[in-house]
Design a protein around this motif. Structure first.
Motif, PDB file in Angstrom:
ATOM      1  N   LEU A 236     -32.231-107.508 -21.763  1.00 49.88           N
ATOM      2  CA  LEU A 236     -32.589-108.920 -21.914  1.00 49.88           C
ATOM      3  C   LEU A 236     -34.055-109.068 -22.300  1.00 49.88           C
ATOM      4  O   LEU A 236     -34.397-109.863 -23.188  1.00 49.88           O
ATOM      5  CB  LEU A 236     -32.288-109.688 -20.625  1.00 49.88           C
ATOM      6  CG  LEU A 236     -32.518-111.189 -20.668  1.00 49.88           C
ATOM      7  CD1 LEU A 236     -31.692-111.856 -21.767  1.00 49.88           C
ATOM      8  CD2 LEU A 236     -32.196-111.791 -19.312  1.00 49.88           C
ATOM      9  N   THR A 237     -34.924-108.305 -21.672  1.00 50.01           N
ATOM     10  CA  THR A 237     -36.347-108.343 -22.013  1.00 50.01           C
ATOM     11  C   THR A 237     -36.565-107.945 -23.467  1.00 50.01           C
ATOM     12  O   THR A 237     -37.306-108.608 -24.203  1.00 50.01           O
ATOM     13  CB  THR A 237     -37.148-107.403 -21.089  1.00 50.01           C
ATOM     14  OG1 THR A 237     -36.998-107.857 -19.743  1.00 50.01           O
ATOM     15  CG2 THR A 237     -38.619-107.375 -21.458  1.00 50.01           C
ATOM     16  N   ASP A 238     -35.901-106.883 -23.902  1.00 50.16           N
ATOM     17  CA  ASP A 238     -36.011-106.451 -25.294  1.00 50.16           C
ATOM     18  C   ASP A 238     -35.498-107.532 -26.231  1.00 50.16           C
ATOM     19  O   ASP A 238     -36.106-107.801 -27.274  1.00 50.16           O
ATOM     20  CB  ASP A 238     -35.235-105.146 -25.495  1.00 50.16           C
ATOM     21  CG  ASP A 238     -35.378-104.624 -26.900  1.00 50.16           C
ATOM     22  OD1 ASP A 238     -36.513-104.274 -27.299  1.00 50.16           O
ATOM     23  OD2 ASP A 238     -34.353-104.593 -27.624  1.00 50.16           O
ATOM     24  N   HIS A 239     -34.421-108.170 -25.860  1.00 51.28           N
ATOM     25  CA  HIS A 239     -33.846-109.245 -26.676  1.00 51.28           C
ATOM     26  C   HIS A 239     -34.845-110.393 -26.823  1.00 51.28           C
ATOM     27  O   HIS A 239     -35.057-110.909 -27.925  1.00 51.28           O
ATOM     28  CB  HIS A 239     -32.551-109.726 -26.024  1.00 51.28           C
ATOM     29  CG  HIS A 239     -31.871-110.830 -26.754  1.00 51.28           C
ATOM     30  ND1 HIS A 239     -31.382-110.686 -28.032  1.00 51.28           N
ATOM     31  CD2 HIS A 239     -31.599-112.106 -26.385  1.00 51.28           C
ATOM     32  CE1 HIS A 239     -30.830-111.824 -28.411  1.00 51.28           C
ATOM     33  NE2 HIS A 239     -30.957-112.706 -27.438  1.00 51.28           N
ATOM     34  N   ILE A 240     -35.465-110.766 -25.723  1.00 53.52           N
ATOM     35  CA  ILE A 240     -36.448-111.853 -25.757  1.00 53.52           C
ATOM     36  C   ILE A 240     -37.655-111.463 -26.606  1.00 53.52           C
ATOM     37  O   ILE A 240     -38.125-112.245 -27.428  1.00 53.52           O
ATOM     38  CB  ILE A 240     -36.884-112.234 -24.330  1.00 53.52           C
ATOM     39  CG1 ILE A 240     -35.731-112.931 -23.601  1.00 53.52           C
ATOM     40  CG2 ILE A 240     -38.129-113.131 -24.347  1.00 53.52           C
ATOM     41  CD1 ILE A 240     -35.941-113.093 -22.111  1.00 53.52           C
ATOM     42  N   GLU A 241     -38.148-110.255 -26.412  1.00 55.35           N
ATOM     43  CA  GLU A 241     -39.372-109.818 -27.095  1.00 55.35           C
ATOM     44  C   GLU A 241     -39.174-109.557 -28.581  1.00 55.35           C
ATOM     45  O   GLU A 241     -40.143-109.589 -29.339  1.00 55.35           O
ATOM     46  CB  GLU A 241     -39.925-108.571 -26.414  1.00 55.35           C
ATOM     47  CG  GLU A 241     -40.469-108.849 -25.024  1.00 55.35           C
ATOM     48  CD  GLU A 241     -40.905-107.596 -24.295  1.00 55.35           C
ATOM     49  OE1 GLU A 241     -40.632-106.470 -24.782  1.00 55.35           O
ATOM     50  OE2 GLU A 241     -41.505-107.736 -23.214  1.00 55.35           O
ATOM     51  N   THR A 242     -37.956-109.283 -28.997  1.00 54.96           N
ATOM     52  CA  THR A 242     -37.740-108.971 -30.418  1.00 54.96           C
ATOM     53  C   THR A 242     -36.945-110.066 -31.112  1.00 54.96           C
ATOM     54  O   THR A 242     -37.478-110.805 -31.928  1.00 54.96           O
ATOM     55  CB  THR A 242     -37.046-107.605 -30.579  1.00 54.96           C
ATOM     56  OG1 THR A 242     -35.819-107.596 -29.855  1.00 54.96           O
ATOM     57  CG2 THR A 242     -37.929-106.476 -30.099  1.00 54.96           C
ATOM     58  N   CYS A 243     -35.690-110.177 -30.773  1.00 57.61           N
ATOM     59  CA  CYS A 243     -34.795-111.103 -31.484  1.00 57.61           C
ATOM     60  C   CYS A 243     -35.240-112.555 -31.359  1.00 57.61           C
ATOM     61  O   CYS A 243     -35.291-113.283 -32.350  1.00 57.61           O
ATOM     62  CB  CYS A 243     -33.369-110.964 -30.971  1.00 57.61           C
ATOM     63  SG  CYS A 243     -32.700-109.300 -31.142  1.00 57.61           S
ATOM     64  N   LEU A 244     -35.536-112.983 -30.158  1.00 58.12           N
ATOM     65  CA  LEU A 244     -35.891-114.382 -29.957  1.00 58.12           C
ATOM     66  C   LEU A 244     -37.252-114.723 -30.549  1.00 58.12           C
ATOM     67  O   LEU A 244     -37.421-115.780 -31.152  1.00 58.12           O
ATOM     68  CB  LEU A 244     -35.835-114.750 -28.476  1.00 58.12           C
ATOM     69  CG  LEU A 244     -34.455-114.631 -27.834  1.00 58.12           C
ATOM     70  CD1 LEU A 244     -34.518-115.021 -26.363  1.00 58.12           C
ATOM     71  CD2 LEU A 244     -33.432-115.463 -28.564  1.00 58.12           C
ATOM     72  N   VAL A 245     -38.214-113.841 -30.379  1.00 56.64           N
ATOM     73  CA  VAL A 245     -39.539-114.072 -30.962  1.00 56.64           C
ATOM     74  C   VAL A 245     -39.426-114.149 -32.479  1.00 56.64           C
ATOM     75  O   VAL A 245     -40.019-115.023 -33.113  1.00 56.64           O
ATOM     76  CB  VAL A 245     -40.537-112.971 -30.529  1.00 56.64           C
ATOM     77  CG1 VAL A 245     -41.814-113.047 -31.334  1.00 56.64           C
ATOM     78  CG2 VAL A 245     -40.832-113.089 -29.034  1.00 56.64           C
ATOM     79  N   ASP A 246     -38.633-113.277 -33.059  1.00 61.49           N
ATOM     80  CA  ASP A 246     -38.427-113.288 -34.508  1.00 61.49           C
ATOM     81  C   ASP A 246     -37.797-114.609 -34.958  1.00 61.49           C
ATOM     82  O   ASP A 246     -38.224-115.198 -35.957  1.00 61.49           O
ATOM     83  CB  ASP A 246     -37.535-112.108 -34.911  1.00 61.49           C
ATOM     84  CG  ASP A 246     -37.371-111.992 -36.415  1.00 61.49           C
ATOM     85  OD1 ASP A 246     -38.415-111.976 -37.124  1.00 61.49           O
ATOM     86  OD2 ASP A 246     -36.216-111.925 -36.882  1.00 61.49           O
ATOM     87  N   ALA A 247     -36.807-115.095 -34.224  1.00 58.67           N
ATOM     88  CA  ALA A 247     -36.149-116.358 -34.584  1.00 58.67           C
ATOM     89  C   ALA A 247     -37.117-117.533 -34.471  1.00 58.67           C
ATOM     90  O   ALA A 247     -37.109-118.429 -35.325  1.00 58.67           O
ATOM     91  CB  ALA A 247     -34.932-116.581 -33.696  1.00 58.67           C
ATOM     92  N   VAL A 248     -37.966-117.537 -33.451  1.00 62.71           N
ATOM     93  CA  VAL A 248     -38.951-118.617 -33.301  1.00 62.71           C
ATOM     94  C   VAL A 248     -39.925-118.593 -34.473  1.00 62.71           C
ATOM     95  O   VAL A 248     -40.260-119.635 -35.047  1.00 62.71           O
ATOM     96  CB  VAL A 248     -39.710-118.496 -31.957  1.00 62.71           C
ATOM     97  CG1 VAL A 248     -40.928-119.407 -31.931  1.00 62.71           C
ATOM     98  CG2 VAL A 248     -38.790-118.822 -30.798  1.00 62.71           C
ATOM     99  N   GLN A 249     -40.387-117.409 -34.843  1.00 66.03           N
ATOM    100  CA  GLN A 249     -41.324-117.287 -35.948  1.00 66.03           C
ATOM    101  C   GLN A 249     -40.713-117.767 -37.260  1.00 66.03           C
ATOM    102  O   GLN A 249     -41.413-118.239 -38.141  1.00 66.03           O
ATOM    103  CB  GLN A 249     -41.805-115.840 -36.080  1.00 66.03           C
ATOM    104  CG  GLN A 249     -42.709-115.423 -34.940  1.00 66.03           C
ATOM    105  CD  GLN A 249     -43.052-113.940 -34.964  1.00 66.03           C
ATOM    106  OE1 GLN A 249     -42.448-113.150 -35.694  1.00 66.03           O
ATOM    107  NE2 GLN A 249     -44.025-113.567 -34.148  1.00 66.03           N
TER     108      GLN A 249
END
Length: 79
Positions: free
Chosen positions: A46-59
């Protein structure tokens, strides 16, 4: 992969405990260890998902996708 291999080893150990007819407290201790290992693995994912996938989607400006994605991840993790 190492974490998953360790969990798999714990589960094999529990199966062997059943074959060996070990005491119930021994089973419960191993099951508690498996649950903790699974929870820690899920937190890491979950941490990896937040730090990579979600951050990328926000950007990329996909805020709604981010919200839906995190809700889905949390629903799957916390049941």
């Amino acid at each position: 992969m190492n974490r998953l291999s360790r969990i798999e080893g714990h589960i094999r150990g529990v199966k062997q405990m059943a074959i060996d007819e070990r005491d119930c407290p021994d089973f419960l201790l191993q099951i508690a260890a498996i649950r903790k290992a699974l929870d820690n693995t899920a937190k890491l994912i979950l941490t990896d998902h937040i730090e990579t996938c979600l951050v990328d989607a926000v950007q990329k400006g996909n805020e709604q996708e981010v919200l839906n994605d995190i809700k889905k991840a949390l629903d799957n993790f916390i049941q």
